[in-house]
Motif scaffolding. Sequence first.
Motif, PDB file in Angstrom:
ATOM      1  N   ALA A 116       8.717   1.335  -8.172  1.00 48.75           N
ATOM      2  CA  ALA A 116       7.794   0.245  -8.494  1.00 48.75           C
ATOM      3  C   ALA A 116       6.387   0.723  -8.846  1.00 48.75           C
ATOM      4  O   ALA A 116       5.449  -0.068  -8.847  1.00 48.75           O
ATOM      5  CB  ALA A 116       7.727  -0.744  -7.333  1.00 48.75           C
ATOM      6  N   TRP A 117       6.243   2.013  -9.175  1.00 49.55           N
ATOM      7  CA  TRP A 117       4.915   2.513  -9.495  1.00 49.55           C
ATOM      8  C   TRP A 117       4.406   1.990 -10.839  1.00 49.55           C
ATOM      9  O   TRP A 117       3.188   1.866 -11.037  1.00 49.55           O
ATOM     10  CB  TRP A 117       4.921   4.043  -9.510  1.00 49.55           C
ATOM     11  N   TRP A 134       0.712   5.689  -3.079  1.00 47.90           N
ATOM     12  CA  TRP A 134       0.400   5.582  -4.499  1.00 47.90           C
ATOM     13  C   TRP A 134       0.010   6.961  -5.053  1.00 47.90           C
ATOM     14  O   TRP A 134      -0.528   7.807  -4.344  1.00 47.90           O
ATOM     15  CB  TRP A 134      -0.767   4.631  -4.719  1.00 47.90           C
ATOM     16  N   PHE A 135       0.276   7.164  -6.324  1.00 43.92           N
ATOM     17  CA  PHE A 135      -0.055   8.409  -7.030  1.00 43.92           C
ATOM     18  C   PHE A 135       0.577   9.624  -6.358  1.00 43.92           C
ATOM     19  O   PHE A 135       0.014  10.712  -6.342  1.00 43.92           O
ATOM     20  CB  PHE A 135      -1.580   8.599  -7.126  1.00 43.92           C
ATOM     21  N   PHE A 142       0.819  -1.211   0.000  1.00 46.11           N
ATOM     22  CA  PHE A 142       0.000   0.000   0.000  1.00 46.11           C
ATOM     23  C   PHE A 142       0.857   1.266   0.000  1.00 46.11           C
ATOM     24  O   PHE A 142       0.394   2.333  -0.391  1.00 46.11           O
ATOM     25  CB  PHE A 142      -0.930   0.015   1.218  1.00 46.11           C
ATOM     26  N   THR A 143       2.078   1.154   0.487  1.00 49.54           N
ATOM     27  CA  THR A 143       3.049   2.238   0.398  1.00 49.54           C
ATOM     28  C   THR A 143       4.290   1.696  -0.297  1.00 49.54           C
ATOM     29  O   THR A 143       4.453   0.480  -0.451  1.00 49.54           O
ATOM     30  CB  THR A 143       3.406   2.795   1.790  1.00 49.54           C
ATOM     31  N   MET A 144       5.189   2.592  -0.691  1.00 47.11           N
ATOM     32  CA  MET A 144       6.243   2.227  -1.629  1.00 47.11           C
ATOM     33  C   MET A 144       7.537   1.809  -0.936  1.00 47.11           C
ATOM     34  O   MET A 144       8.315   2.650  -0.466  1.00 47.11           O
ATOM     35  CB  MET A 144       6.512   3.385  -2.575  1.00 47.11           C
ATOM     36  N   ILE A 172      -6.503  11.899 -10.024  1.00 43.75           N
ATOM     37  CA  ILE A 172      -6.184  11.395  -8.688  1.00 43.75           C
ATOM     38  C   ILE A 172      -4.853  11.961  -8.211  1.00 43.75           C
ATOM     39  O   ILE A 172      -4.718  12.409  -7.075  1.00 43.75           O
ATOM     40  CB  ILE A 172      -6.149   9.854  -8.675  1.00 43.75           C
ATOM     41  N   PHE A 173      -3.845  11.963  -9.117  1.00 45.22           N
ATOM     42  CA  PHE A 173      -2.576  12.576  -8.707  1.00 45.22           C
ATOM     43  C   PHE A 173      -2.742  14.062  -8.441  1.00 45.22           C
ATOM     44  O   PHE A 173      -2.216  14.595  -7.460  1.00 45.22           O
ATOM     45  CB  PHE A 173      -1.490  12.402  -9.762  1.00 45.22           C
TER      46      PHE A 173
END
Length: 417
Positions: free
Chosen positions: A160-161, A235-236, A153-155, A200-201
């Motif tokens: 890895a996006w 994410w985003f 859920f977090t990087m 979203i971003f």
Amino acid sequence: MYLTYTVYLLILLLLLWGGKFAGFKKDDFHEDSASLDSFMSLRGFAAIGVILHHISQENAFQWAGGGYGKPGELSIFVNAGFLFVAIFFFCSGYGLIKSLETKPDYFKGFMKKRVLKTLVIPYYVSILIYGLLRFASGERFAPLQWATHLLGFTMMNEYAWYPIIAAILYTAFYLIFKNIKNRRVCYILMAAVIILLGMIFCVNGHFTWWAGPKNWWLGDSPLQEKWWAQQKVFWFSGEWWINSCPALFVGMLFARFETSIRDWFRKFYWGKLVLILILTLAAMILSGYGQMRFGWWTEFSGNGPDIGKKIATYFCVIPYSMMFVILLFTIMLKYKASNPVSRFFGKISLETYMMNLIMITAFRFLLYKTDPQWGAMPVYKTGHYNLAIYLAAVFAGTILLGLLYKFLCGLIQKRIK
């Protein structure tokens, strides 16, 4: 700048190696310009470009010019990463539609083959690899951070996006094209999904701006010390997540109307190539204008997240990534290159992309020394030979680790029934 010129020369030689020019006559076209081999090599060139982009973003390379405003080493690659990723999306969009049109029961097992095996498994394998390496290097996370990182859920790996976005787009393609018969509606909905991801971003920004009072990140707020309030965590969280995605839609359209597009280019090709060049240049200028006039990093303008300016920047930038892949398609009608190096990188493009950050980090000792006052400061040896060694080491290490990563993912993929 000898390093830069050497790299440019090597890239030029690579483009010439195995290159084939169809000819000047109007009927001289590469009918296989969009073949699997052609796109495999194109992805290989893009993979090389992504690695060079990541290397060029190191301060030691950007500051190598000697002062503010002076180009550093590999400066042409600094802001070109999204264009190389656009190539991946274009090839993917083209492949999705061509497979849909030519393969019976294409959607049978689609989610397992194209999403689970190709994207989800590599994503979580990379999480385990990065988690082990970061723990071994001495990093210690809070329990909640370990949980969100391991769940994805977090990087854990900020590079890895791409598999996340690709998985979302592939899933949207599957749900839309499998369940809706009207193809025009399908294409409209895919375009809407891509724009939605962009929005979203634009709302999400680069970090959790909404977690405190307005402009808390510009002051001494305790939130600045929280791990979840930092950049590149969720994410985003960054424009690189979304500014190349529209190229997938372009690839889909080119696959759908390929015959008509090729026929259109057969008439007065050279004039149309010039037109595409002009439009691409105009899109590049628009992209630069949008980023200067509005900007992605509006959080630091003092006006809060300034979401509207991000939206304006988004619509100024995405024509560039779209026109860039159209220009490549146009050129490849007449000239295409394929050689063992480009095909090799094409086969491990995702793997080198996912493992690149490890090598970017591991060899930084070649670039910096620690200053008690200023922290990590670049070191420049005669002729920047340490930068050249760093570049070669990152490439070699990324390839080796990418092959190992591919092997590990393959072991797991084979066991998925």
